[in-house]
Design a protein around this motif. Structure first.
Motif, PDB file in Angstrom:
ATOM      1  N   LEU A  38       0.878  -0.992   0.056  1.00  0.00           N
ATOM      2  CA  LEU A  38      -0.035  -0.020  -0.123  1.00  0.00           C
ATOM      3  C   LEU A  38       0.794   1.254   0.006  1.00  0.00           C
ATOM      4  O   LEU A  38       1.808   1.651   0.893  1.00  0.00           O
ATOM      5  CB  LEU A  38      -0.902  -0.048   1.362  1.00  0.00           C
ATOM      6  CG  LEU A  38      -1.956  -1.199   1.451  1.00  0.00           C
ATOM      7  CD1 LEU A  38      -1.515  -2.240   2.407  1.00  0.00           C
ATOM      8  CD2 LEU A  38      -3.083  -0.530   2.281  1.00  0.00           C
ATOM      9  N   TRP A  93      -8.722  -2.190  10.876  1.00  0.00           N
ATOM     10  CA  TRP A  93      -8.552  -2.484   9.491  1.00  0.00           C
ATOM     11  C   TRP A  93      -8.975  -3.797   9.299  1.00  0.00           C
ATOM     12  O   TRP A  93     -10.259  -3.873   8.668  1.00  0.00           O
ATOM     13  CB  TRP A  93      -7.171  -2.446   9.534  1.00  0.00           C
ATOM     14  CG  TRP A  93      -6.696  -0.900   9.657  1.00  0.00           C
ATOM     15  CD1 TRP A  93      -6.437  -0.314  10.663  1.00  0.00           C
ATOM     16  CD2 TRP A  93      -6.354  -0.013   8.212  1.00  0.00           C
ATOM     17  NE1 TRP A  93      -6.132   1.261  10.270  1.00  0.00           N
ATOM     18  CE2 TRP A  93      -6.115   1.342   8.825  1.00  0.00           C
ATOM     19  CE3 TRP A  93      -6.635  -0.387   6.892  1.00  0.00           C
ATOM     20  CZ2 TRP A  93      -5.855   2.202   7.899  1.00  0.00           C
ATOM     21  CZ3 TRP A  93      -6.212   0.966   5.987  1.00  0.00           C
ATOM     22  CH2 TRP A  93      -5.756   1.839   6.660  1.00  0.00           C
ATOM     23  N   LEU A  94      -8.366  -4.758   9.340  1.00  0.00           N
ATOM     24  CA  LEU A  94      -8.688  -6.400   8.794  1.00  0.00           C
ATOM     25  C   LEU A  94      -9.456  -7.013   9.751  1.00  0.00           C
ATOM     26  O   LEU A  94     -10.079  -7.998   9.280  1.00  0.00           O
ATOM     27  CB  LEU A  94      -7.644  -7.199   8.503  1.00  0.00           C
ATOM     28  CG  LEU A  94      -6.828  -6.767   6.981  1.00  0.00           C
ATOM     29  CD1 LEU A  94      -5.642  -7.413   6.772  1.00  0.00           C
ATOM     30  CD2 LEU A  94      -7.512  -6.297   5.978  1.00  0.00           C
ATOM     31  N   HIS A 130     -12.088  -9.565   4.457  1.00  0.00           N
ATOM     32  CA  HIS A 130     -12.916  -8.671   5.393  1.00  0.00           C
ATOM     33  C   HIS A 130     -14.369  -8.888   5.587  1.00  0.00           C
ATOM     34  O   HIS A 130     -15.236  -8.094   5.740  1.00  0.00           O
ATOM     35  CB  HIS A 130     -12.365  -7.207   5.156  1.00  0.00           C
ATOM     36  CG  HIS A 130     -12.774  -6.173   6.418  1.00  0.00           C
ATOM     37  ND1 HIS A 130     -13.488  -5.133   6.129  1.00  0.00           N
ATOM     38  CD2 HIS A 130     -12.443  -6.376   7.772  1.00  0.00           C
ATOM     39  CE1 HIS A 130     -13.737  -4.527   7.495  1.00  0.00           C
ATOM     40  NE2 HIS A 130     -13.193  -5.345   8.543  1.00  0.00           N
ATOM     41  N   ASN A 170      -9.322  -2.567  -4.211  1.00  0.00           N
ATOM     42  CA  ASN A 170      -9.552  -1.218  -3.704  1.00  0.00           C
ATOM     43  C   ASN A 170     -10.044  -1.724  -2.298  1.00  0.00           C
ATOM     44  O   ASN A 170     -10.910  -2.492  -2.118  1.00  0.00           O
ATOM     45  CB  ASN A 170     -10.499  -0.662  -4.499  1.00  0.00           C
ATOM     46  CG  ASN A 170     -10.522   0.903  -4.311  1.00  0.00           C
ATOM     47  OD1 ASN A 170     -10.561   1.084  -2.832  1.00  0.00           O
ATOM     48  ND2 ASN A 170     -10.725   1.803  -5.153  1.00  0.00           N
ATOM     49  N   ARG A 171      -9.157  -1.216  -1.193  1.00  0.00           N
ATOM     50  CA  ARG A 171      -9.859  -1.514  -0.005  1.00  0.00           C
ATOM     51  C   ARG A 171     -11.206  -1.055   0.419  1.00  0.00           C
ATOM     52  O   ARG A 171     -11.794  -1.624   1.133  1.00  0.00           O
ATOM     53  CB  ARG A 171      -8.686  -0.990   1.092  1.00  0.00           C
ATOM     54  CG  ARG A 171      -8.460   0.445   1.195  1.00  0.00           C
ATOM     55  CD  ARG A 171      -7.464   0.811   2.315  1.00  0.00           C
ATOM     56  NE  ARG A 171      -7.079   2.226   2.273  1.00  0.00           N
ATOM     57  CZ  ARG A 171      -7.653   3.229   2.915  1.00  0.00           C
ATOM     58  NH1 ARG A 171      -8.621   2.919   3.662  1.00  0.00           N
ATOM     59  NH2 ARG A 171      -7.267   4.403   2.973  1.00  0.00           N
ATOM     60  N   ILE A 176     -12.890  -1.563   4.239  1.00  0.00           N
ATOM     61  CA  ILE A 176     -11.531  -1.315   4.945  1.00  0.00           C
ATOM     62  C   ILE A 176     -11.265  -0.080   4.948  1.00  0.00           C
ATOM     63  O   ILE A 176     -10.916   0.558   4.110  1.00  0.00           O
ATOM     64  CB  ILE A 176     -10.426  -2.173   4.615  1.00  0.00           C
ATOM     65  CG1 ILE A 176     -10.825  -3.823   4.393  1.00  0.00           C
ATOM     66  CG2 ILE A 176      -8.964  -1.886   5.280  1.00  0.00           C
ATOM     67  CD1 ILE A 176      -9.597  -4.452   3.622  1.00  0.00           C
ATOM     68  N   ILE A 189      -4.630  -1.741  -2.999  1.00  0.00           N
ATOM     69  CA  ILE A 189      -3.468  -2.439  -2.550  1.00  0.00           C
ATOM     70  C   ILE A 189      -3.142  -3.393  -3.495  1.00  0.00           C
ATOM     71  O   ILE A 189      -3.924  -4.192  -4.451  1.00  0.00           O
ATOM     72  CB  ILE A 189      -4.387  -3.375  -1.513  1.00  0.00           C
ATOM     73  CG1 ILE A 189      -4.952  -2.598  -0.324  1.00  0.00           C
ATOM     74  CG2 ILE A 189      -3.422  -4.272  -0.793  1.00  0.00           C
ATOM     75  CD1 ILE A 189      -6.033  -3.481   0.520  1.00  0.00           C
TER      76      ILE A 189
END
Lengths: 202, 88
Positions: A38, A93-94, A130, A170-171, A176, A189
């Protein structure tokens, strides 16, 4: 009658040879890895994941029929900075405790090109991260290494299949930190997968 | 006391700069492990492992400078030691 038997044996041996093989990606050597990157202002966040399992069904005579599922243990995601790792695994985040697996299930291949033992294709399947699943098409390269398992794992005979893939997600698509910290951590990412699976000879 | 705090502030800053330079002037974030890549000759895959290695980054320097600044700032709370005049 003898000719009939011969034909039957030949067709049986051909069908046995042409049957798809199941490759197990649990790597005893611990080499299989997925790399993620990232971009960030000071320094890009580079890390890797080693907890990779899964199976791929691959027929050397018909690579286009390849299907399979690769699973990455979220807990195995590592970055060299301990605070970044804690944040990465954490609730913002995750959420690795809640979503312990990242998976890609390949359902079909397109644009299949085979040259020797290498096949390139676009694999379409479901990527889950996720807790969010999305259909993705990713370019992959399959390298079939016949009878090479013993060179890697002594006392075991069989074939190896190396799978490589590079793609970007794309997060925000996976909830995320949607719309958050875009000035500090890139919304995209880059993922890079290099894994080898083994099919033990029966 | 004032002089001791200033000396300590200078020492903290200098020690952090020397440590940072001695460990490779890492201009990124502080790392506690180093990536080691090994090539699997059969598959051609580069395996990744991590080896413990402390590599202070700019955040380490920032924290050290902040600590030095705090110590120097704290020194302002103390008066200069006036020379004692014992002539009477």
């Amino acid at each position: 009658m003898k000719l009939n038997h011969l034909l039957l044996l030949t067709s049986l041996s051909i069908s046995a040879y042409a049957a798809p093989q199941s490759f197990d990606f649990k790597d005893p050597k611990g080499v299989n890895n997925a790399i993620f990157k990232l971009d960030a202002p000071l320094e890009s966040i580079n890390g890797s994941a080693s907890g990779i399992t899964g199976t791929v069904s691959f027929d050397p005579e018909n690579p286009a029929a390849t299907t399979g599922k690769i699973v990455v243990a979220s807990e195995s995601l590592t970055v060299p900075n301990p605070m970044q790792k804690e944040h990465l695994h954490g609730a913002n985040w995750l959420e690795v405790a809640k979503y312990p697996e990242i998976t890609f299930e390949a359902k079909s291949l397109a644009n299949v090109k085979t040259d020797g033992n290498a096949t390139t294709a676009d694999a379409t399947g479901t990527f889950t991260l996720h807790g969010v699943s999305k259909d993705l098409t990713v370019p992959i390269k399959l390298t079939y290494l016949k009878d090479k398992l013993s060179a890697r794992v002594p006392n075991l005979k069989g074939d190896l299949l190396v799978v490589r893939a590079n793609f970007t997600i794309n997060r925000e698509d996976f909830n995320i930190q949607k719309g958050q910290y875009e000035d500090k951590v890139s919304p995209t990412i880059d993922l890079s997968l290099a894994i080898a699976g083994a099919a033990i000879a029966q | 006391m004032k002089r001791a705090l200033i000396r300590l502030a200078v020492l903290v800053v200098l020690a952090s700069v020397v440590t940072w330079m001695a460990t490779g002037t890492n201009r990124g974030w502080t790392k506690t492990s180093q990536t080691i890549k090994t090539l699997d000759p059969v598959t051609g895959i580069e395996g990744i492992t991590y080896q413990p290695k402390f590599s202070p980054g700019v955040d380490f320097l920032g924290a050290a400078f902040a600590a030095g600044g705090l110590l120097a700032g704290a020194s302002l709370l103390f008066r200069n030691n006036k020379p004692t005049n014992d002539k009477h």
